[in-house]
Design a protein around this motif. Structure first.
Motif, mmCIF file in Angstrom:
data_model
loop_
_atom_site.group_PDB
_atom_site.id
_atom_site.type_symbol
_atom_site.label_atom_id
_atom_site.label_comp_id
_atom_site.label_asym_id
_atom_site.label_seq_id
_atom_site.Cartn_x
_atom_site.Cartn_y
_atom_site.Cartn_z
ATOM 1 N N ASP A 1 -1.146 2.834 15.979
ATOM 2 C CA ASP A 1 -0.597 3.435 16.844
ATOM 3 C C ASP A 1 0.477 4.962 17.235
ATOM 4 N N VAL A 2 0.175 5.500 15.706
ATOM 5 C CA VAL A 2 0.731 6.477 14.763
ATOM 6 C C VAL A 2 -0.564 7.164 14.491
ATOM 7 N N CYS A 3 -1.308 6.529 13.284
ATOM 8 C CA CYS A 3 -2.739 7.125 12.401
ATOM 9 C C CYS A 3 -3.436 6.711 12.576
ATOM 10 N N SER A 4 -3.812 4.904 13.475
ATOM 11 C CA SER A 4 -5.051 4.957 13.586
ATOM 12 C C SER A 4 -5.779 3.887 12.836
ATOM 13 N N LYS A 5 -5.343 4.097 11.851
ATOM 14 C CA LYS A 5 -5.512 3.385 10.573
ATOM 15 C C LYS A 5 -5.628 2.175 10.953
ATOM 16 N N SER A 6 -6.856 0.955 11.200
ATOM 17 C CA SER A 6 -6.989 -0.510 11.303
ATOM 18 C C SER A 6 -6.814 -1.603 10.228
ATOM 19 N N PHE A 7 -6.495 -2.945 10.522
ATOM 20 C CA PHE A 7 -6.375 -3.674 9.195
ATOM 21 C C PHE A 7 -6.800 -4.447 9.918
ATOM 22 N N THR A 8 -7.061 -4.944 8.515
ATOM 23 C CA THR A 8 -7.956 -6.973 9.418
ATOM 24 C C THR A 8 -6.932 -8.088 9.385
ATOM 25 N N HIS A 9 -5.670 -8.070 8.918
ATOM 26 C CA HIS A 9 -4.177 -8.709 9.744
ATOM 27 C C HIS A 9 -3.583 -8.133 10.129
ATOM 28 N N THR A 10 -2.548 -8.683 11.286
ATOM 29 C CA THR A 10 -1.750 -8.253 11.868
ATOM 30 C C THR A 10 0.045 -7.736 10.937
ATOM 31 N N SER A 11 -0.115 -8.997 9.666
ATOM 32 C CA SER A 11 0.637 -8.774 8.577
ATOM 33 C C SER A 11 0.616 -7.631 7.992
ATOM 34 N N SER A 12 -0.415 -7.014 7.673
ATOM 35 C CA SER A 12 -0.812 -6.230 6.959
ATOM 36 C C SER A 12 -0.743 -4.541 7.779
ATOM 37 N N LEU A 13 -0.928 -4.026 9.456
ATOM 38 C CA LEU A 13 -0.671 -3.157 10.062
ATOM 39 C C LEU A 13 0.976 -3.598 10.021
ATOM 40 N N LYS A 14 1.834 -4.810 10.091
ATOM 41 C CA LYS A 14 3.707 -4.864 10.229
ATOM 42 C C LYS A 14 3.853 -4.211 8.696
ATOM 43 N N GLN A 15 3.334 -4.425 7.705
ATOM 44 C CA GLN A 15 3.829 -3.721 6.583
ATOM 45 C C GLN A 15 2.955 -2.118 6.371
ATOM 46 N N HIS A 16 2.403 -1.697 6.871
ATOM 47 C CA HIS A 16 1.770 -0.249 6.824
ATOM 48 C C HIS A 16 2.717 0.429 7.660
ATOM 49 N N LYS A 17 3.472 -0.002 9.399
ATOM 50 C CA LYS A 17 3.796 0.588 9.882
ATOM 51 C C LYS A 17 5.597 1.306 9.551
#
Length: 208
Positions: free
Chosen positions: A41-57
């Motif tokens: 929700d910050v940079c709109s980059k998308s991920f296949t896994h929720t864990s990857s999004l969590k790590q990215h944030k």
């Protein structure tokens, strides 16, 4: 128990990679479909896994919990720290089959191979000079803008690159690492030594 048994009954029909659990196979298949349902929700980059999004944030939060015990450099992910530590270990398992240069990471080797391919996709929109890497083009563009962000704290001279500032500071330190093997005269820069060597060779590149 299945993990310890090494049993992997769930096989990907695309790449034949096998998994212990059906749920892991299902998650893996998203790589092949390109489906990325989890968006930052910050940079709109998308991920296949929720864990990857969590790590990215963690990048946006500036949180770096994994610290190198050798140089104190910090990372957001444990895997990045693990890869970084290979530098200190001197471990370079990825070797170029053209020039034998070795790298710590496979990604670095892949990037290096572009040098041998002669591929230059990044073109300057001002002078049309082409580069192998985007970062080299970005650095080159500073020539056209005249932007010099790296200032010497001794004489206030500014440079477009950090490496140029580092080289410049050798003048102030009196450090001369480049020595002529004919007359032993020393220089702070390799380029100056190269120019000096023309005296001994008698080579004259600049004709009136």
């Amino acid at each position: 128990v299945l993990v310890h048994s090494g049993q992997k009954d769930f096989v990907c029909d695309v790449c034949r990679k096998a998994f212990t659990y059906a749920r892991t196979l299902k998650r893996h298949k998203l790589i092949h479909t390109g489906q990325k349902n989890f968006e930052c929700d910050v940079c709109s980059k998308s991920f296949t896994h929720t864990s990857s999004l969590k790590q990215h944030k963690l990048l946006h939060a500036g949180q770096k919990s994994f610290v190198c015990d050798v140089c104190s450099k910090a990372f957001t992910r444990e895997c990045n720290l693990k890869t970084h530590k290979l530098i200190h270990a001197g471990q370079k398992n990825f070797v170029c089959d053209v020039c034998s240069k070795a790298f710590t990471m496979a990604g670095n080797l892949k990037e290096h191979m572009l040098v041998h391919s002669g591929q230059k996709e990044f073109v300057c929109n001002v002078c049309r000079k082409a580069f192998t890497y985007a970062r080299t083009l970005k650095r080159h563009k500073l020539i056209h803008t005249g932007q010099k962000n790296f200032e010497c704290d001794v004489c206030s001279k500014s440079f477009t690159r950090a490496s140029s500032l580092k080289q410049h500071k050798l003048f102030h330190a009196g450090h001369k690492s480049f020595v002529c093997d004919v007359c032993s005269k020393a220089f702070t820069q390799a380029g100056n030594l190269k120019t000096h060597m023309l005296i001994h060779t008698g080579q004259k590149d600049f004709v009136c």
